[in-house]
Scaffold this motif. Sequence first.
Motif, mmCIF file in Angstrom:
data_model
loop_
_atom_site.group_PDB
_atom_site.id
_atom_site.type_symbol
_atom_site.label_atom_id
_atom_site.label_comp_id
_atom_site.label_asym_id
_atom_site.label_seq_id
_atom_site.Cartn_x
_atom_site.Cartn_y
_atom_site.Cartn_z
ATOM 1 N N THR A 18 0.711 -1.241 -0.115
ATOM 2 C CA THR A 18 0.096 -0.035 -0.020
ATOM 3 C C THR A 18 0.666 1.299 -0.065
ATOM 4 O OG1 THR A 18 -1.780 -1.269 1.113
ATOM 5 C CG2 THR A 18 -1.911 1.210 1.256
ATOM 6 N N SER A 19 1.834 1.111 0.696
ATOM 7 C CA SER A 19 2.772 2.346 0.769
ATOM 8 C C SER A 19 3.513 2.616 -0.434
ATOM 9 C CB SER A 19 3.809 2.093 2.002
ATOM 10 O OG SER A 19 4.744 1.021 1.592
ATOM 11 N N ASP A 20 3.710 1.571 -1.304
ATOM 12 C CA ASP A 20 4.278 1.792 -2.643
ATOM 13 C C ASP A 20 3.185 2.394 -3.634
ATOM 14 O OD1 ASP A 20 6.742 0.437 -1.880
ATOM 15 O OD2 ASP A 20 5.926 -1.629 -2.308
ATOM 16 N N LEU A 21 1.925 1.852 -3.386
ATOM 17 C CA LEU A 21 0.989 2.618 -4.122
ATOM 18 C C LEU A 21 0.811 4.219 -3.934
ATOM 19 C CD1 LEU A 21 -1.606 -0.388 -4.454
ATOM 20 C CD2 LEU A 21 0.147 0.296 -5.996
ATOM 21 N N VAL A 22 0.844 4.464 -2.735
ATOM 22 C CA VAL A 22 0.802 5.736 -2.287
ATOM 23 C C VAL A 22 2.249 6.431 -2.778
ATOM 24 C CG1 VAL A 22 0.996 7.459 -0.413
ATOM 25 C CG2 VAL A 22 -0.516 5.327 -0.225
ATOM 26 N N GLN A 23 3.115 6.192 -2.698
ATOM 27 C CA GLN A 23 4.425 6.809 -3.270
ATOM 28 C C GLN A 23 4.349 6.897 -4.884
ATOM 29 O OE1 GLN A 23 7.554 4.159 -1.931
ATOM 30 N NE2 GLN A 23 7.520 4.852 0.041
ATOM 31 N N ILE A 24 3.867 5.953 -5.488
ATOM 32 C CA ILE A 24 3.576 6.172 -6.903
ATOM 33 C C ILE A 24 2.677 7.075 -7.227
ATOM 34 C CG2 ILE A 24 2.796 4.701 -9.017
ATOM 35 C CD1 ILE A 24 3.843 2.221 -7.667
ATOM 36 N N ALA A 25 1.657 7.062 -6.678
ATOM 37 C CA ALA A 25 0.445 8.122 -6.951
ATOM 38 C C ALA A 25 1.085 9.319 -6.766
ATOM 39 C CB ALA A 25 -0.795 7.971 -6.015
ATOM 40 N N LEU A 26 1.825 9.642 -5.383
ATOM 41 C CA LEU A 26 2.321 10.977 -4.886
ATOM 42 C C LEU A 26 3.354 11.503 -6.067
ATOM 43 C CD1 LEU A 26 2.786 10.611 -1.280
ATOM 44 C CD2 LEU A 26 1.064 12.322 -2.523
ATOM 45 N N CYS A 27 3.983 10.741 -6.638
ATOM 46 C CA CYS A 27 5.054 11.000 -7.530
ATOM 47 C C CYS A 27 4.462 11.065 -9.000
ATOM 48 C CB CYS A 27 6.054 9.717 -7.965
ATOM 49 S SG CYS A 27 7.315 9.563 -6.406
ATOM 50 N N ALA A 28 3.330 10.522 -9.280
ATOM 51 C CA ALA A 28 2.515 11.130 -10.603
ATOM 52 C C ALA A 28 1.844 12.625 -10.295
ATOM 53 C CB ALA A 28 1.520 10.253 -10.651
ATOM 54 N N VAL A 29 1.708 12.821 -9.145
ATOM 55 C CA VAL A 29 1.278 14.133 -8.647
ATOM 56 C C VAL A 29 2.485 15.156 -8.819
ATOM 57 C CG1 VAL A 29 0.254 15.671 -7.040
ATOM 58 C CG2 VAL A 29 -0.777 13.609 -7.443
ATOM 59 N N LEU A 30 3.606 14.552 -8.331
ATOM 60 C CA LEU A 30 4.805 15.579 -8.312
ATOM 61 C C LEU A 30 5.004 15.829 -10.091
ATOM 62 C CD1 LEU A 30 7.224 16.892 -7.058
ATOM 63 C CD2 LEU A 30 8.280 14.649 -7.391
ATOM 64 N N LEU A 31 4.989 14.618 -10.924
ATOM 65 C CA LEU A 31 5.229 15.070 -12.294
ATOM 66 C C LEU A 31 4.494 16.200 -12.993
ATOM 67 C CD1 LEU A 31 6.054 11.520 -13.965
ATOM 68 C CD2 LEU A 31 7.437 13.665 -14.159
ATOM 69 N N THR A 32 3.285 16.104 -12.366
ATOM 70 C CA THR A 32 2.025 17.173 -13.083
ATOM 71 C C THR A 32 2.420 18.513 -12.407
ATOM 72 O OG1 THR A 32 0.475 15.394 -12.755
ATOM 73 C CG2 THR A 32 -0.407 17.557 -12.912
ATOM 74 N N VAL A 33 2.669 18.682 -11.132
ATOM 75 C CA VAL A 33 2.943 20.124 -10.807
ATOM 76 C C VAL A 33 4.137 20.487 -11.328
ATOM 77 C CG1 VAL A 33 3.359 21.225 -8.648
ATOM 78 C CG2 VAL A 33 1.751 19.642 -8.288
#
Length: 190
Positions: A18-33
């Motif tokens: 679950t923590s990996d999925l959260v990190q992946i999602a946050l990094c997709a957001v980081l790419l967006t920002v």
Amino acid sequence: MSANKDLQKAAQCHPLRTSDLVQIALCAVLLTVCAWIAIPFPIPFTLQTLALFLILCTLGGRKGLYAVTVYLFLGLAGLPVFSGFQGGIGVLLGASGGYPMGFLAAASIYWLVTAKVGSMLSARAVACLLGLMACYAIATVWFLLVYAPTTTPVTLWAALGSCVLPFLLPDLVKLGLALALSRRLRPYLN
């Protein structure tokens, strides 16, 4: 063929938590920002490559590739995740669409290189540089295929002058910054 099997084996041996999925999602957001942040120069550039390098050097190739894939799917779905608050398949099919697609290649190369030689600092730097070169190559070829037919003929040197040369020095600075930041962040993500 062997490299593909190695990557598949690595993915099967370590299921995502679950923590990996959260990190992946946050990094997709980081790419967006970072796609939304444009630095004004004669040819403006974004902080996407900084985010890409930071994601890869911090999370590793596998989770980094997943984050880039999520980012691209969000853009394909029409969400405004690309530079200039744009989204949709039209952006990827446009003249600059080779860059986001190049991120996918860069992440794949990073994962392959670090899976083969390890994740020491020098290996991560070389993997990022190889990925950046692949990204530039895809973006340049894409530019020649999409933009050149709609205007007067564009030479390879002119395309390199538009797609690579203005971004080379800023991307190398971003790579150095990402390597330094990732050394600080990696211990906190495991």
